[in-house]
Design a protein around this motif. Structure first.
Motif, PDB file in Angstrom:
ATOM      1  N   UNK A 197       0.826  -1.204   0.000  1.00  0.00           N
ATOM      2  CA  UNK A 197       0.000   0.000   0.000  1.00  0.00           C
ATOM      3  C   UNK A 197       0.863   1.259   0.000  1.00  0.00           C
ATOM      4  N   UNK A 198       1.984   1.216   0.670  1.00  0.00           N
ATOM      5  CA  UNK A 198       2.913   2.349   0.637  1.00  0.00           C
ATOM      6  C   UNK A 198       3.428   2.584  -0.782  1.00  0.00           C
ATOM      7  N   UNK A 199       3.750   1.485  -1.473  1.00  0.00           N
ATOM      8  CA  UNK A 199       4.198   1.617  -2.863  1.00  0.00           C
ATOM      9  C   UNK A 199       3.117   2.223  -3.755  1.00  0.00           C
ATOM     10  N   UNK A 200       1.879   1.797  -3.572  1.00  0.00           N
ATOM     11  CA  UNK A 200       0.779   2.357  -4.364  1.00  0.00           C
ATOM     12  C   UNK A 200       0.627   3.848  -4.086  1.00  0.00           C
ATOM     13  N   UNK A 201       0.722   4.236  -2.817  1.00  0.00           N
ATOM     14  CA  UNK A 201       0.624   5.661  -2.464  1.00  0.00           C
ATOM     15  C   UNK A 201       1.767   6.464  -3.092  1.00  0.00           C
ATOM     16  N   UNK A 202       2.956   5.864  -3.123  1.00  0.00           N
ATOM     17  CA  UNK A 202       4.079   6.556  -3.758  1.00  0.00           C
ATOM     18  C   UNK A 202       3.825   6.750  -5.252  1.00  0.00           C
ATOM     19  N   UNK A 203       3.269   5.742  -5.902  1.00  0.00           N
ATOM     20  CA  UNK A 203       2.946   5.874  -7.331  1.00  0.00           C
ATOM     21  C   UNK A 203       1.872   6.928  -7.552  1.00  0.00           C
ATOM     22  N   UNK A 204       0.900   6.983  -6.666  1.00  0.00           N
ATOM     23  CA  UNK A 204      -0.142   8.001  -6.782  1.00  0.00           C
ATOM     24  C   UNK A 204       0.444   9.401  -6.584  1.00  0.00           C
ATOM     25  N   UNK A 205       1.432   9.512  -5.652  1.00  0.00           N
ATOM     26  CA  UNK A 205       2.082  10.808  -5.452  1.00  0.00           C
ATOM     27  C   UNK A 205       2.853  11.222  -6.697  1.00  0.00           C
ATOM     28  N   UNK A 206       3.540  10.261  -7.334  1.00  0.00           N
ATOM     29  CA  UNK A 206       4.263  10.571  -8.575  1.00  0.00           C
ATOM     30  C   UNK A 206       3.300  11.014  -9.670  1.00  0.00           C
ATOM     31  N   UNK A 207       2.149  10.377  -9.705  1.00  0.00           N
ATOM     32  CA  UNK A 207       1.166  10.743 -10.744  1.00  0.00           C
ATOM     33  C   UNK A 207       0.635  12.165 -10.526  1.00  0.00           C
ATOM     34  N   UNK A 208       0.350  12.510  -9.268  1.00  0.00           N
ATOM     35  CA  UNK A 208      -0.159  13.862  -9.003  1.00  0.00           C
ATOM     36  C   UNK A 208       0.885  14.920  -9.324  1.00  0.00           C
ATOM     37  N   UNK A 209       2.153  14.590  -9.137  1.00  0.00           N
ATOM     38  CA  UNK A 209       3.203  15.553  -9.456  1.00  0.00           C
ATOM     39  C   UNK A 209       3.397  15.722 -10.955  1.00  0.00           C
ATOM     40  N   UNK A 210       3.053  14.669 -11.717  1.00  0.00           N
ATOM     41  CA  UNK A 210       3.243  14.739 -13.164  1.00  0.00           C
ATOM     42  C   UNK A 210       2.001  15.213 -13.905  1.00  0.00           C
ATOM     43  N   UNK A 211       0.851  15.292 -13.227  1.00  0.00           N
ATOM     44  CA  UNK A 211      -0.374  15.743 -13.904  1.00  0.00           C
ATOM     45  C   UNK A 211      -0.262  17.222 -14.257  1.00  0.00           C
ATOM     46  N   UNK A 212      -0.909  17.614 -15.340  1.00  0.00           N
ATOM     47  CA  UNK A 212      -0.730  18.974 -15.829  1.00  0.00           C
ATOM     48  C   UNK A 212      -1.849  19.929 -15.508  1.00  0.00           C
ATOM     49  N   UNK A 213      -2.993  19.476 -15.061  1.00  0.00           N
ATOM     50  CA  UNK A 213      -4.126  20.366 -14.815  1.00  0.00           C
ATOM     51  C   UNK A 213      -4.159  20.709 -13.335  1.00  0.00           C
ATOM     52  N   UNK A 214      -4.010  22.032 -12.962  1.00  0.00           N
ATOM     53  CA  UNK A 214      -3.953  22.394 -11.548  1.00  0.00           C
ATOM     54  C   UNK A 214      -5.213  22.020 -10.787  1.00  0.00           C
ATOM     55  N   UNK A 215      -6.385  22.274 -11.383  1.00  0.00           N
ATOM     56  CA  UNK A 215      -7.628  21.950 -10.681  1.00  0.00           C
ATOM     57  C   UNK A 215      -7.743  20.459 -10.448  1.00  0.00           C
ATOM     58  N   UNK A 216      -7.257  19.676 -11.432  1.00  0.00           N
ATOM     59  CA  UNK A 216      -7.275  18.226 -11.274  1.00  0.00           C
ATOM     60  C   UNK A 216      -6.283  17.793 -10.194  1.00  0.00           C
ATOM     61  N   UNK A 217      -5.140  18.500 -10.140  1.00  0.00           N
ATOM     62  CA  UNK A 217      -4.136  18.162  -9.128  1.00  0.00           C
ATOM     63  C   UNK A 217      -4.685  18.338  -7.717  1.00  0.00           C
ATOM     64  N   UNK A 218      -5.486  19.375  -7.478  1.00  0.00           N
ATOM     65  CA  UNK A 218      -6.039  19.614  -6.156  1.00  0.00           C
ATOM     66  C   UNK A 218      -6.939  18.460  -5.722  1.00  0.00           C
ATOM     67  N   UNK A 219      -7.775  17.982  -6.612  1.00  0.00           N
ATOM     68  CA  UNK A 219      -8.659  16.858  -6.289  1.00  0.00           C
ATOM     69  C   UNK A 219      -7.857  15.585  -6.062  1.00  0.00           C
ATOM     70  N   UNK A 220      -6.827  15.394  -6.933  1.00  0.00           N
ATOM     71  CA  UNK A 220      -6.004  14.202  -6.775  1.00  0.00           C
ATOM     72  C   UNK A 220      -5.222  14.234  -5.456  1.00  0.00           C
ATOM     73  N   UNK A 221      -4.708  15.421  -5.094  1.00  0.00           N
ATOM     74  CA  UNK A 221      -3.975  15.554  -3.840  1.00  0.00           C
ATOM     75  C   UNK A 221      -4.876  15.273  -2.639  1.00  0.00           C
ATOM     76  N   UNK A 222      -6.129  15.702  -2.724  1.00  0.00           N
ATOM     77  CA  UNK A 222      -7.065  15.421  -1.636  1.00  0.00           C
ATOM     78  C   UNK A 222      -7.291  13.919  -1.503  1.00  0.00           C
ATOM     79  N   UNK A 223      -7.475  13.254  -2.642  1.00  0.00           N
ATOM     80  CA  UNK A 223      -7.673  11.795  -2.619  1.00  0.00           C
ATOM     81  C   UNK A 223      -6.430  11.085  -2.094  1.00  0.00           C
ATOM     82  N   UNK A 224      -5.264  11.547  -2.550  1.00  0.00           N
ATOM     83  CA  UNK A 224      -4.007  10.943  -2.090  1.00  0.00           C
ATOM     84  C   UNK A 224      -3.822  11.115  -0.593  1.00  0.00           C
ATOM     85  N   UNK A 225      -4.180  12.303  -0.097  1.00  0.00           N
ATOM     86  CA  UNK A 225      -4.035  12.555   1.338  1.00  0.00           C
ATOM     87  C   UNK A 225      -4.936  11.642   2.161  1.00  0.00           C
TER      88      UNK A 225
END
Length: 248
Positions: free
Chosen positions: A79-107
């Motif tokens: 699960x830690x590895x999956x969270x790390x992959x999700x963090x990498x994905x949020x850092x590489x996403x290009x849409x700021x509004x989408x990043x905010x939602x993804x960061x909330x889900x990741x948190x």
């Protein structure tokens, strides 16, 4: 690309939820195992009457604990590895509004991972503490039962030795008290003898002084009489001389 990225994110979320569900079930079973371990030991402690009753019949429970602990640690690592992959994905996403939602889900997933990790370590620590305590208590009980199961002759001899030792201690205490009383009596008698000697010495001194005083008084009286006689003689002579002079 966006659809592919979205599918990748959803796939990560799906894996994360699946691992979280597995962890939740594992942690519930793990907690029940620890609780049943403690309850079993408490029940055996109450029924413990001889060393023929095993204190710890928990080898299977111990193995189950170790197996479940390893499985939970592996799930937490995944699960830690999956969270790390999700963090990498949020850092590489290009849409700021989408990043905010993804960061909330990741948190939220990170919070769940942290809660599960904390619960696992807490339950594991409690289990290890209970097992260590039971091992110590088991050792003490075995020593006690080993002592109780000794031969009756040895126990009887031990009791007799203890009683004899107690009698000797009482005798020593009485002797010490008697010696203390004798020493106190001796000191009192010595003090009284000193006082009597002092009184006797003073009485002897006074007795020796009284004859000297009497002798002195007698001498004074003799001198006074002698002086009176001398004075009377002088007066008589003078009177005779005056009479003779008056008649001639």
């Amino acid at each position: 690309m966006a659809a592919g990225s979205s599918n990748y994110w959803e796939d990560l979320r799906k894996q994360a939820r699946q691992l979280e569900n597995e962890l939740d079930l594992k942690l519930v079973s793990f907690s029940k195992l620890c609780t049943s371990y403690s309850s079993t030991r408490d029940g055996r402690r109450d029924r413990y009457s001889s060393d023929t009753t095993p204190l710890l019949n928990g080898s299977s429970q111990d193995r189950m604990f170790e197996t479940m602990a390893v499985e939970i640690e592996q799930l937490l690592g995944r699960l830690t590895g999956i969270n790390d992959k999700m963090a990498e994905y949020t850092n590489s996403a290009g849409v700021p509004s989408l990043n905010a939602a993804l960061m909330h889900t990741l948190q939220r997933h990170r919070d769940i991972l942290q809660d599960y990790t904390h619960e696992f370590h807490k339950t594991k620590a409690n289990f290890l503490a209970i097992r260590e305590r039971e091992n110590l208590l088991g050792s003490v009980r075995k020593d006690i039962e080993s002592y109780k199961s000794g031969s009756g002759v040895n126990n009887r001899r031990t009791e007799l030795f203890l009683k004899e030792h107690e009698h000797l201690r009482n005798s020593d205490r009485l002797i010490e008290e008697t010696i203390s009383i004798a020493m106190a009596t001796k000191e009192n008698m010595t003090s009284q003898r000193g006082m009597l000697k002092s009184i006797h010495s003073k009485m002897n001194t006074l007795a020796n002084r009284f004859p000297a005083v009497n002798s002195l008084i007698q001498r004074i009286n003799l001198r006074k009489r002698r002086d009176s006689l001398i004075l009377g003689g002088v007066i008589g002579v003078c009177t005779i001389l005056l009479l003779l002079y008056a008649f001639h």
